[in-house]
Design a protein around this motif. Structure first.
Motif, PDB file in Angstrom:
ATOM      1  N   UNK A 455       0.992  -1.274   0.088  1.00 41.18           N
ATOM      2  CA  UNK A 455       0.171  -0.130  -0.163  1.00 41.18           C
ATOM      3  C   UNK A 455       0.718   1.125   0.003  1.00 41.18           C
ATOM      4  N   UNK A 456       2.228   1.008   0.741  1.00 38.21           N
ATOM      5  CA  UNK A 456       3.103   2.267   0.610  1.00 38.21           C
ATOM      6  C   UNK A 456       3.371   2.612  -0.937  1.00 38.21           C
ATOM      7  N   UNK A 457       3.823   1.402  -1.702  1.00 36.31           N
ATOM      8  CA  UNK A 457       3.879   1.609  -2.956  1.00 36.31           C
ATOM      9  C   UNK A 457       2.982   2.346  -3.848  1.00 36.31           C
ATOM     10  N   UNK A 458       1.580   1.703  -3.682  1.00 38.05           N
ATOM     11  CA  UNK A 458       0.797   2.333  -4.179  1.00 38.05           C
ATOM     12  C   UNK A 458       0.275   3.723  -4.035  1.00 38.05           C
ATOM     13  N   UNK A 459       0.803   4.282  -2.910  1.00 40.83           N
ATOM     14  CA  UNK A 459       0.565   5.698  -2.721  1.00 40.83           C
ATOM     15  C   UNK A 459       1.450   6.292  -3.109  1.00 40.83           C
ATOM     16  N   UNK A 460       2.753   5.704  -3.389  1.00 45.85           N
ATOM     17  CA  UNK A 460       3.677   6.631  -4.243  1.00 45.85           C
ATOM     18  C   UNK A 460       3.229   6.540  -5.760  1.00 45.85           C
ATOM     19  N   UNK A 461       2.714   5.537  -6.211  1.00 44.67           N
ATOM     20  CA  UNK A 461       2.354   5.536  -7.628  1.00 44.67           C
ATOM     21  C   UNK A 461       1.019   6.341  -7.751  1.00 44.67           C
ATOM     22  N   UNK A 499       4.726   7.827   6.275  1.00 45.17           N
ATOM     23  CA  UNK A 499       5.292   6.678   6.217  1.00 45.17           C
ATOM     24  C   UNK A 499       6.919   6.876   6.007  1.00 45.17           C
ATOM     25  N   UNK A 500       7.119   7.722   5.575  1.00 51.08           N
ATOM     26  CA  UNK A 500       8.660   7.283   5.006  1.00 51.08           C
ATOM     27  C   UNK A 500       9.656   8.723   5.727  1.00 51.08           C
ATOM     28  N   UNK A 501       8.761   9.571   6.271  1.00 54.47           N
ATOM     29  CA  UNK A 501       9.509  10.815   6.727  1.00 54.47           C
ATOM     30  C   UNK A 501      10.440  10.624   7.976  1.00 54.47           C
ATOM     31  N   UNK A 503      11.063  10.206  11.680  1.00 58.58           N
ATOM     32  CA  UNK A 503      10.248   9.752  12.604  1.00 58.58           C
ATOM     33  C   UNK A 503       8.910   9.363  12.265  1.00 58.58           C
ATOM     34  N   UNK A 504       8.993   8.760  10.683  1.00 60.27           N
ATOM     35  CA  UNK A 504       7.813   8.366  10.464  1.00 60.27           C
ATOM     36  C   UNK A 504       7.638   6.755  10.669  1.00 60.27           C
ATOM     37  N   UNK A 505       6.717   6.000  10.058  1.00 58.50           N
ATOM     38  CA  UNK A 505       6.430   4.924  10.557  1.00 58.50           C
ATOM     39  C   UNK A 505       7.863   3.656  10.394  1.00 58.50           C
ATOM     40  N   UNK A 506       8.196   4.009   9.019  1.00 55.40           N
ATOM     41  CA  UNK A 506       9.435   3.280   8.554  1.00 55.40           C
ATOM     42  C   UNK A 506      10.640   3.711   9.438  1.00 55.40           C
ATOM     43  N   UNK A 507      10.843   4.783   9.619  1.00 53.26           N
ATOM     44  CA  UNK A 507      11.973   5.219  10.334  1.00 53.26           C
ATOM     45  C   UNK A 507      11.749   4.623  11.987  1.00 53.26           C
ATOM     46  N   UNK A 508      10.707   4.747  12.408  1.00 53.11           N
ATOM     47  CA  UNK A 508      10.517   4.388  13.821  1.00 53.11           C
ATOM     48  C   UNK A 508      10.818   2.711  13.885  1.00 53.11           C
ATOM     49  N   UNK A 509      10.190   2.120  12.686  1.00 52.87           N
ATOM     50  CA  UNK A 509      10.406   0.620  12.669  1.00 52.87           C
ATOM     51  C   UNK A 509      11.799   0.250  12.728  1.00 52.87           C
ATOM     52  N   UNK A 510      12.620   0.920  11.763  1.00 52.98           N
ATOM     53  CA  UNK A 510      14.218   0.787  11.857  1.00 52.98           C
ATOM     54  C   UNK A 510      14.706   0.884  13.262  1.00 52.98           C
ATOM     55  N   UNK A 511      14.392   1.927  13.642  1.00 52.90           N
ATOM     56  CA  UNK A 511      14.704   2.501  14.982  1.00 52.90           C
ATOM     57  C   UNK A 511      14.662   1.223  16.072  1.00 52.90           C
ATOM     58  N   UNK A 512      13.516   0.803  16.089  1.00 52.46           N
ATOM     59  CA  UNK A 512      13.148  -0.223  17.028  1.00 52.46           C
ATOM     60  C   UNK A 512      13.733  -1.614  16.737  1.00 52.46           C
ATOM     61  N   UNK A 513      14.022  -1.832  15.362  1.00 55.13           N
ATOM     62  CA  UNK A 513      14.838  -3.011  14.755  1.00 55.13           C
ATOM     63  C   UNK A 513      16.325  -3.037  15.678  1.00 55.13           C
ATOM     64  N   UNK A 514      16.955  -1.982  15.820  1.00 54.80           N
ATOM     65  CA  UNK A 514      18.355  -1.696  16.288  1.00 54.80           C
ATOM     66  C   UNK A 514      18.202  -1.865  17.593  1.00 54.80           C
ATOM     67  N   UNK A 515      17.347  -1.676  18.381  1.00 54.49           N
ATOM     68  CA  UNK A 515      17.184  -1.992  19.848  1.00 54.49           C
ATOM     69  C   UNK A 515      17.373  -3.430  20.238  1.00 54.49           C
ATOM     70  N   UNK A 516      18.221  -3.631  21.229  1.00 56.33           N
ATOM     71  CA  UNK A 516      18.592  -5.039  21.499  1.00 56.33           C
ATOM     72  C   UNK A 516      17.196  -5.657  21.950  1.00 56.33           C
ATOM     73  N   UNK A 517      16.391  -5.232  22.777  1.00 53.17           N
ATOM     74  CA  UNK A 517      15.142  -5.780  23.371  1.00 53.17           C
ATOM     75  C   UNK A 517      14.022  -5.077  22.544  1.00 53.17           C
ATOM     76  N   UNK A 640      12.299   1.043   0.379  1.00 52.29           N
ATOM     77  CA  UNK A 640      12.091   2.254   0.382  1.00 52.29           C
ATOM     78  C   UNK A 640      12.774   2.814  -0.739  1.00 52.29           C
ATOM     79  N   UNK A 641      14.345   2.357  -0.808  1.00 54.74           N
ATOM     80  CA  UNK A 641      15.146   3.033  -1.759  1.00 54.74           C
ATOM     81  C   UNK A 641      14.920   2.661  -3.226  1.00 54.74           C
ATOM     82  N   UNK A 642      14.703   1.149  -3.274  1.00 56.92           N
ATOM     83  CA  UNK A 642      14.070   0.616  -4.573  1.00 56.92           C
ATOM     84  C   UNK A 642      12.745   1.311  -5.195  1.00 56.92           C
ATOM     85  N   UNK A 643      11.910   1.938  -4.121  1.00 59.50           N
ATOM     86  CA  UNK A 643      10.850   2.525  -4.575  1.00 59.50           C
ATOM     87  C   UNK A 643      10.847   3.884  -5.071  1.00 59.50           C
TER      88      UNK A 643
END
Length: 1825
Positions: A455-461, A499-501, A503-517, A640-643
């Motif tokens: 749905x993120x890709x469709x928003x861009x399109x 989604x992509x800015x 502190x957007x959804x993807x940015x927060x998701x990547x930040x959470x993935x870096x957290x140990x727990x 996101x980069x591919x998109x």
């Protein structure tokens, strides 16, 4: 314009409905401002009170007029809103069976779930070169627009295909690629499309899976770039993939499946090559049984596996690599079955010798212990130390699944990389067209990370789409200079920023993935804290703390946070990857190579662009110099980069949009679910396009079309010369609000609803006009009825009065008749009494007069008898007296005459001695004798007459006497009978009394008998009547049976005749098909030949780099040596034969029996040759021994010896030639051993026949040469020999005069005698030869008779055999016959060889003798005599021939001749100034001279140069109609000349005697005639292509678009939303343009002298092209299918027929080619309602196929509201009636079809000797002979 003006009574509106989304209703009363309720009447018959919203008071949407329903473009609708769009799509899809619809720049494609015949090559050709708005919507129209813009704007293009799963995205993309491959114009490009299509089974098997919505859902996106070179031909392709759904490998929802490839492997597990994989049922593996639906209905996974393997082979993936792929996939399945046992809460183990893991390790080639260890442990690295830590069961299971997903993703990338390798091209790419097949907006009950990315890709399109639509609208307004007003459209940038800015959804998701727990719950809390109540597009569900809601442009979607972190990290342990990299299985480490070395779809493309990175995996160890951050890119970041890269690519191209719609979830064909359709229309942006269009000026008209449509609203005074000003004045009066429209440079722009308002005004005006017309017509009809009744009353009165008058006249006639009857009756009574009295009086008078007459008669009779007696007596007395007197007189005369006779006697005695007297006496005696003779004859005749009369009288007398005697006897008898009768009267009276008694008794009996007779008679009559009735019935039955028999016989006869006609037609069709197939092959051959020449030139240009200073000539002027020419078929046969025979021997099976026979025969011939050679040697020795004796013979045979010597020299040279030919024949027979050797036309057969023909002709010439030689030798010998040889004529005469001695005379006599003997011997020899020839001919006749009898016997035997055996027997018989004929011909050749050898030896001997004799004679002649009497050498002339009508040229002038006559000749000057076909006549006269010289090389060279030069001219100027027509005419004339003067009887029937003398004598050019015929076919096909290229731009405009009959065609309000990218029209063509072009073609062909039959075929082809292109465009253009357009077409066709009549071409068959178009026009005009109409249509449209009839009915569009659409039930009725018709399912006619051409023989009456060569041709180096 106020709302009250539109919301009036009977206006139709749309109201919301929970089931149908929108429902149509009709207003029952006018709407007034302030009304809160609308009274509506629904279509189902119910009334409804519709309450308006009290807050907004928004009125329901108005419905468009019916005339606008079914439009090709949704933006052309007057009212642009959701219900109008939905209804228009439904009508097109359900009623018209049209799946494509435009929505501005978007093509909406609805999946029909059914195969439709709209994707064939004929459809591609129809759309090729057309503007996007001109034809009906189609995926091909979008592809053509992209291809055209790429070629015109030099800009890359993209076609974005999106939609839900199962909407048909992949199929649409496939058809777009097929279109590019077809129209790109080269033969090899289709391979790229085939390879792309061949990749589909592979990509579908590894990337598609069954979902709840689609059985074959693509679980990844792909972008295919199709590369083109500078000539815009396909050279290669490249595929990029996006976001493979890896989670499906390890988990499937209910009723779903894993990727197809796993089930295909399990279904093929029993194959021998798959036994090593140790697979089983799909239910036995964890990764394939979770969905609980391992089977798909109607799909055989085993067959699909075969297709997948076949596709891998086509794409170059070897068998070993395929097995490697299957090993890896099988290993993934076994890995999923690996189980873990918990040791404690933080650790786990794998059971010992765990079978699934053992199988996995064996397949992967890794160590079991090492893999078992690292599946249960992981390595932790710190800054100083490394730790190995056990993991829990849940972590181990997740690690196992992550490893499986990682392996599958790498394998997917590897396969995509190999597909790209197969599609890669080494040629530099100039431009490309990208086809993006990507997932549409998705929303499920449970939405996870994959749906979020989609749905993120469709928003861009969608953002890119909105900006592009907005940009196009702005460009259109600026181009037309319309004041631009900012349109508010939906901008989804806030959603994208969410989604992509930062502190957007993807940015927060990547930040959470870096957290140990970090967990999904903590990430959800961060989302709530950051965006909840701060962003309007972000919401939190009420009942969940682990989910969030995003308001997308299409809909709200709730995402479950569970699994987001894990899927984003996509963690794979390094140690597990290391174990796999250390595998002994070579393919497995290749999958895990570094990115630069790996073969993956992310490798650099051929165009040099940076690839789009797909889903990456965190590697365990980076490359040197690579940061750790790059190793730890998350899936979201990579996507996101591919998109972003994809959007950059799309923004750098011109996009074209295809939105695929899924009409229902059950895959029912042509079933439309409104709810599902509206969901997708909202999601794909179609409604947004409508909203943007509706916000501006959606309806657009050109000034001319607006004037044509709304001319009815104008008054005469409003119409000005300037159409623009006229339209402005009218609109100002019609629409008072000027904001509702704008005037552009070329168009008028209207706000939404204004066209509907104008249509309402127009309909009202037309309705008022119709009412007036109806009023007038009805009054006229009633008055006509009144007048008719008045005339009827007058007629009735007239008839009544006439009846009364006739009755009165009848009364008068009867009165008069009664009076007349009375008069005649009275007259009759009186007359009757008078007649009685008169009859009585007459009786009395008659009796009285009879009595008086009888008395008078008796008296006269007595007087008469007395007179007779007196007459007799008096006669006797007179005769007696007369006799006595005569007797006395005669006596006196006798005495006197005696005395006179004596005196005369004395005088005669004196004159006896005189001669004259004798003569006179003699003459007198003759006269007297003749007179006496005549008298005697007359007396004899009189005597005969008298005798006949006497005989007759005697007969009459005897008969009368007999009659009288009989009468007397009869009277005596009657007297006796009267006496007897008197006695009998008494007895009779007694008997009468008795009879009376008997009579009374008889009467009583008679009455009883009569009664019985009456009864019997009645019974008999009844019986007879019954019998008559039965007889009548039988007669009727007989007549009926006879009638039936006659009818049956007639029907049988008609059936037989019909079958015969059908079989004849079928044979003709088969012949035409064969001819067409041959000509198509010839066309293909010429195309390949041209392609070969082009490639050869390109290779030459590539290989031969020009040196500095070297000027390269144009390729069109290259020499003939590089071209493939006909000379290769004839020249150098010995060199070419080995090359050409090898493939023949491979293809054709050998007939071993025939081969052995020929081999045996050759051996026998060699033995006979050796025997003949030995005998020839013996003969030579005998000749040498007899040489001395021959020299001693008398000199009288010298002349004969000289003649024979020369003759032997000639025969010796001829013998050498025959030897060479025999060697060639034996070589051909020894090299060729196939059965075709003996067939006519084979090389050996041709060589043999040519040699036999040449020998027979040469022998005839030699005979005449011998006679001439003999006479010249005799004269020469007489001139040379001394006097004693008697050769000099003057000396011979002197010697004859001086001959006095008898010895000399005797010698001369002996010489003449010997000469006569010699001549006699020659005569005898000639006689014997003639007798031998006659005997041979008789024998030949006898043999032919026997052969004929044998053939008849064989034919009778064959007819008794079955068809298969009959064919086999006939073939065997034909082979045997041809073999025998060849052997007989070889025997004849051997006999001639023997004769030649014998003559050769004799010639040698005589040559020596003549040489010695000439030496001796020259010694006896003095030099003075030689000087005084010069001796001419002996000439041996050929047969006397007529040398006129030939042209002589030198061989070195051949190139000059070809250059001046063909290469540099301008057809225009030749056609106007010279006779037609002059070059053909000149070339043939040159061929005649070469034939006269018997120079085969010259003939071959001239014909080859001619053919090649014509090909070169046509290649250089092949697009010029005059050039192609000119050389077609001359090629045909040259071909006719070769036939006319070939000497064959079939071609000489129309020749004059002079033309027959000009026939070719030495060469048979039949093979060259075939080559010229093929060349003429190629030129004809090129002429047709030139015609088509010239006519094609005119046809659609002239036949369909142009309004020939002004005012008939009403322009339908289409809105005119043409694409801004469409090419501007070059000019408008009319029907007159087509007719002028046809006149031009016809006049050019006539000027060039083209054969009339050929002109007819060209015209037929032209009319077929016109009809086919017109009908095809009619079938693809909905706006053209109307009643008025049918009238226009029929008028245009009538004009074409009139042109045919003017040119006398009605019998050319051209009119019949227009029959489908005529019937289509009639179909548009006929009534289409009842069953009778359907029956009439079915019988009328016999030239149209069922698909075409249904298509026209579906496309039929009313131009006015007074017309009606064709109902669906009527179309179904037509389909039912036509279901038994056997016709082609093809929709369009083949416009490229070329009828097979024939060249009927057309002899020329022009005499060759009368042709003059003009100086303008520059042929002064040739001379007339």
């Amino acid at each position: 314009m106020a709302a009250s003006e539109l919301y009036t009574k009977f206006a139709r509106v749309w109201i919301p409905d929970p089931e149908e989304v929108w429902k149509s209703a009709e207003l029952l009363k006018d709407y007034k401002p302030g009304d809160k309720v609308l009274l509506l009447h629904l279509e189902e018959g119910k009334d409804l009170e519709y309450r308006l919203d009290p807050k907004t008071s928004e009125l329901p949407h108005l419905r468009n007029p019916d005339i606008l329903v079914g439009e090709n473009d949704l933006t052309a609708l007057s009212y642009l809103h959701e219900p109008a769009v939905l209804h228009n799509l439904r009508v097109r899809f359900i009623d018209s069976k049209l799946i494509y619809t435009y929505c501005g720049i978007v093509l909406v494609a609805i999946n029909p779930y059914e195969q439709l015949p709209i994707y064939g090559e004929d459809i591609i050709n129809a759309y090729s070169g057309q503007n996007m708005g001109d034809m009906d919507p189609h995926i091909f129209a979008v592809a053509e627009e992209a291809y055209k813009q790429m070629a015109r704007d030099e800009r890359n293009q993209s076609i974005i295909v999106s939609g839900e799963s199962g909407a048909g995205k992949t199929v649409s993309a496939k058809y777009a690629m097929r279109y590019f491959a077809t129209v790109s114009g080269s033969a090899s490009e289709a391979n790229v499309e085939e390879k792309v299509l061949a990749s589909n089974p592979i990509m579908e098997s590894i990337g598609n899976a069954k979902t709840t919505r689609n059985d074959n859902s693509s679980r990844f996106g792909k972008y295919i770039e199709i590369g083109f070179d500078k000539r815009y031909r396909i050279i290669g392709a490249n595929m990029r993939t996006y976001l493979l759904e890896k989670s499906r490998v390890v988990f499937q929802a209910e009723e779903e499946r894993n990727y197809h490839i796993f089930y295909q492997l399990c279904a093929s597990a029993k194959l021998p090559e798959f036994k090593m994989l140790r697979l089983g049922n799909a239910d036995s593996f964890h990764y394939t049984k979770q969905g609980g639906s391992p089977m798909i209905e109607g799909v055989d996974d085993a067959k699909e596996m075969a297709h997948t393997r076949q596709a891998c082979t086509l794409l170059g993936i070897s068998e070993s690599y395929q097995m490697g792929i299957f090993r890896i996939l099988a290993g993934i399945l076994h890995l999923g079955n690996v189980g873990f046992a918990s040791r404690d809460s933080d650790s786990c183990t794998i059971p010992p010798k765990h079978e699934p893991l053992i199988i996995f390790c064996d397949l992967m080639g890794v160590d079991y212990e090492e893999m078992c260890h690292w599946l249960c442990h992981r390595k932790l690295a710190t800054a100083t130390e490394t730790y190995i830590k056990p993991i829990s069961k849940l972590q181990a299971t997740n690690a196992r699944d992550a490893l499986a997903k990682h392996i599958y993703a790498k394998l997917f990338n590897w396969i995509v990389g190999h597909v790209n390798q197969a599609l890669h091209s080494a040629v530099k790419q100039h431009s490309f067209i990208g086809v993006l097949d990507i997932y549409g907006f998705e929303t499920f009950e449970i939405n996870s990370f994959e749906q979020f990315c989609i749905n993120y890709a469709n928003e861009k399109l969608q953002q890119q789409f909105n900006m592009h639509v907005f940009k196009l609208e702005q460009e259109e307004y600026m181009k037309e200079q319309i004041p631009w007003t900012l349109i508010d459209f939906y901008d989804n940038q806030p959603c994208i920023n969410l989604i992509e800015s930062k502190l957007g959804i993807l940015d927060l998701l990547d930040e959470e993935c870096k957290m140990p727990k970090g967990t999904d719950d903590t990430w959800a809390q961060k989302l709530y804290n950051t965006h909840l109540n701060k962003c309007a597009l972000f919401e939190k569900p009420r009942m969940s703390n682990k989910a969030f809601i995003i308001k997308h442009f299409a809909d709200k979607v709730e995402y479950q946070c569970e699994g987001f972190l894990e899927k984003n990290k996509d963690t794979v342990f390094e140690e597990q990857i290391k174990v796999l990299k250390s595998s002994k299985f070579k393919m497995l480490p290749e999958l895990f190579q570094d990115d630069e070395k790996a073969i993956s779809p992310t490798s650099a493309t051929s165009s040099g662009r940076t690839p789009l990175t797909r889903v990456p995996v965190k590697p365990t160890k980076g490359r040197p110099g690579q940061t750790a951050k790059e190793h730890k890119k998350t899936v979201g970041l990579q996507f996101r980069n591919s998109l972003h890269l994809l959007m950059e690519t799309l923004n750098a191209t011109t996009p074209h949009y295809v939105r695929c719609i899924k009409p229902n979830d059950f895959k029912f064909p042509f079933t439309f679910d409104e709810k599902r359709a509206v969901q997708q229309l909202r999601a794909c942006g179609v409604l947004e396009t409508i909203r943007i269009s509706a916000a501006g000026f959606p309806s657009r008209w050109t000034y001319q079309e607006f004037f044509s449509r709304y001319r009815v609203l104008m008054k005469q005074k409003d119409v000005l010369g300037d159409r623009k000003q006229t339209c402005q004045n009218v609109l100002e009066k019609l629409i008072l609000d000027k904001d509702k429209y704008q005037f552009g440079k070329t168009k008028i722009f209207f706000r939404a609803g204004q066209v509907a308002y104008l249509e309402k005004l127009r309909a009202d005006k037309l309705r008022a006009a119709c009412i007036r017309i109806q009023k007038t017509i009805r009054g006229w009809l009633l008055r006509k009825r009144y007048l008719c009744m008045q005339r009827a009353a007058i007629t009735v009165q007239r008839y009544v009065r006439g009846y009364q008058a006739r009755c009165y006249a009848k009364f008068l006639r009867r009165t008069k008749a009664a009076t007349t009857i009375q008069k005649y009756w009275r007259m009759y009574v009186v007359r009757r009494k008078y007649k009685i009295r008169r009859a009585a009086t007459i009786v009395l008078q008659s009796y009285l007069r009879g009595y008086l007459a009888r008395n008078r008669y008796r008296k006269i009779l007595r007087e008469h008898k007395a007179v007779i007696i007196q007459k007799r007596v008096r006669g006797w007395l007179a005769r007696t007296h007369y006799k006595r007197t005569m007797k006395a007189i005669i006596y006196l005369q006798c005495c006197f005459r005696r005395m006179m006779a004596k005196r005369e006697l004395k005088k005669l005695k004196i004159e006896a001695r005189s001669v004259e007297r004798y003569k006179k006496l003699h003459i007198g005696m003759e006269n007297k004798i003749m007179q006496l003779q005549r008298k005697v004859d007359e007396q004899n005749k009189d005597y005969k007459c008298l005798m006949e009369k006497l005989t007759n009288l005697e007969g009459v007398y005897n008969s009368e006497t007999e009659k009288l005697r009989n009468d007397v006897e009869r009277l005596q008898l009657s007297e006796e009978e009267a006496k007897v009768a008197t006695g009998r009267v008494l007895s009779l009276q007694e008997e009468i009394a008795k009879l009376r008694k008997d009579l009374e008794q008889t009467r009583s009996e008679k009455k009883s008998i009569e009664e019985r007779a009456d009864k019997y008679k009645q019974e008999t009559e009844q019986l007879v009547s019954n019998l008559k009735e039965e007889n009548t019935l039988l007669k009727q039955e007989k007549e009926t049976l006879n009638h039936l028999m006659v009818e049956q016989a007639k029907e049988m006869t008609e059936t037989m005749e019909r079958k015969l006609v059908e079989e004849t037609k079928q044979l003709e069709l088969d012949l035409n098909d064969e001819r067409l197939r041959y000509q198509n092959l010839l066309n293909e051959f010429s195309r390949l030949e041209e392609r070969y020449d082009d490639l050869k030139e390109e290779m030459t240009l590539m290989l031969n780099v020009p040196k500095p200073g070297h000027k390269r000539t144009d390729s069109t002027h290259s020499s003939n040596e590089s071209e493939y020419t006909f000379s290769s078929e004839f020249a150098e046969t010995e060199d070419i034969a080995p090359r050409t025979e090898e493939p023949t021997e491979k293809k054709v099976p050998l007939d071993m029996s025939l081969f052995l026979k020929l081999q045996k025969r050759v051996t026998e011939l060699e033995q006979e040759k050796q025997l003949m050679q030995d005998e020839l040697d013996r003969k030579e020795e005998q000749v040498l021994r007899s040489k001395a004796k021959e020299e001693e013979r008398p000199q009288i045979r010298g002349a004969e010896l000289e003649y024979e010597s020369l003759k032997r020299q000639e025969l010796e040279s001829e013998n050498k030639k025959l030897k060479n030919e025999l060697n060639e024949l034996r070589k051909a027979l020894s090299e060729k051993s196939a059965p075709e050797v003996t067939a006519p036309g084979a090389p050996a057969y041709r060589v043999l026949m040519e040699q036999l023909t040449a020998v027979s002709e040469e022998l005839d010439v030699r005979k005449e040469e011998v006679l001439i030689l003999r006479s010249q030798l005799v004269s020469q010998k007489e001139a040379i020999q001394p006097k004693n040889t008697m050769t000099d004529s003057t000396i011979l005469l002197e010697d004859v005069q001086k001959m006095k001695d008898k010895g000399e005379i005797a010698q001369a006599y002996i010489g003449l005698k010997e000469t006569n003997r010699l001549l006699e011997s020659q005569l005898q020899s000639q006689k014997r030869s003639h007798e031998n020839e006659a005997e041979a001919l008789r024998g030949e006749i006898q043999s032919l008779k026997e052969e004929n009898n044998r053939q008849q016997q064989l034919l009778a035997q064959n007819l008794q055999l079955p068809p298969e055996a009959r064919i086999e027997a006939s073939l065997q018989h034909e082979i045997t016959r041809l073999t025998n004929e060849n052997l007989d011909l070889m025997e004849q050749l051997e006999k001639q060889d023997k004769t030649v050898r014998k003559l050769k030896k004799q010639l040698k001997v005589f040559a020596k003798k003549i040489g010695e004799l000439e030496v001796g004679q020259m010694e006896n002649i003095s030099p003075g005599q030689i000087i005084d009497e010069p001796i001419r050498p002996v000439n041996i002339p050929r047969k006397e021939k007529d040398f006129q009508g030939m042209l002589e040229y030198k061989r070195e002038d051949e190139q000059k001749l070809v250059k001046n006559l063909i290469l540099e000749l301008k057809p225009r000057g030749v056609a106007v100034n010279l006779i037609p076909g002059l070059p053909a006549y000149i070339l043939f006269m040159c061929v005649r001279h070469a034939d006269y010289l018997n120079d085969d090389q010259k003939v071959r060279s001239l014909l080859t140069s001619t053919i090649n030069s014509i090909k070169k001219v046509l290649k250089k100027r092949g697009d010029d109609f005059e050039t192609v027509s000119f050389w077609l005419s001359n090629t045909c004339r040259f071909l006719h000349c070769l036939k006319q003067y070939s000497g064959e009887e079939g071609f000489m029937k129309h020749n004059t005697s002079r033309q027959n003398e000009h026939c070719l004598t030495n060469f048979d050019l039949a093979e060259y005639r075939q080559v010229l015929s093929d060349l003429a076919i190629q030129i004809y096909q090129q002429l047709v292509r030139v015609l088509e290229n010239i006519l094609q731009p005119m046809i659609v405009s002239g036949m369909l678009e142009h309004e020939t009959i002004q005012g008939v065609s009403g322009v339908k309000p289409t809105g005119l939303r043409k694409r801004t990218s469409s090419i501007a029209d070059e000019g408008t063509y009319t029907l007159d343009s087509i007719l002028r072009q046809l006149n031009s073609f016809h006049s050019v062909m006539c000027q060039h002298g083209m054969d009339p039959e050929l002109i007819k075929q060209v015209v037929k082809q032209m009319f077929y092209i016109v009809g086919a292109i017109t009908l095809n465009n009619l079938l693809l253009r909905k706006d053209m299918c109307s009643w008025s357009k049918g009238m226009q077409i029929r008028y245009n066709v009538s004009q074409l027929e009139e042109w045919l009549r003017d040119k006398n071409l009605m019998n050319s068959g051209a009119k019949e080619t227009l029959e489908p178009l005529i019937q289509a026009a009639q179909l548009l005009q006929v009534k289409k309602k009842t069953d009778d109409d359907a029956e009439a249509i079915c019988s009328m449209c016999n030239a149209l196929t069922t698909a075409q009839i249904v298509k026209v009915l579906n496309l039929y569009t009313p131009v006015n509201e007074f017309e009606e659409r064709v109902s669906v039930s009527f179309i179904r009725t037509i389909q039912v009636r036509l279901r038994d018709r056997k016709d082609s399912p093809q929709l369009l006619m083949d416009a490229k079809h070329i009828f097979p051409v024939t060249f009927p023989f057309n002899p020329s009456s022009l005499a060759l000797e009368t042709i003059q060569i003009p100086a303008s041709l520059g042929l002064g180096f040739i001379a007339r002979v």
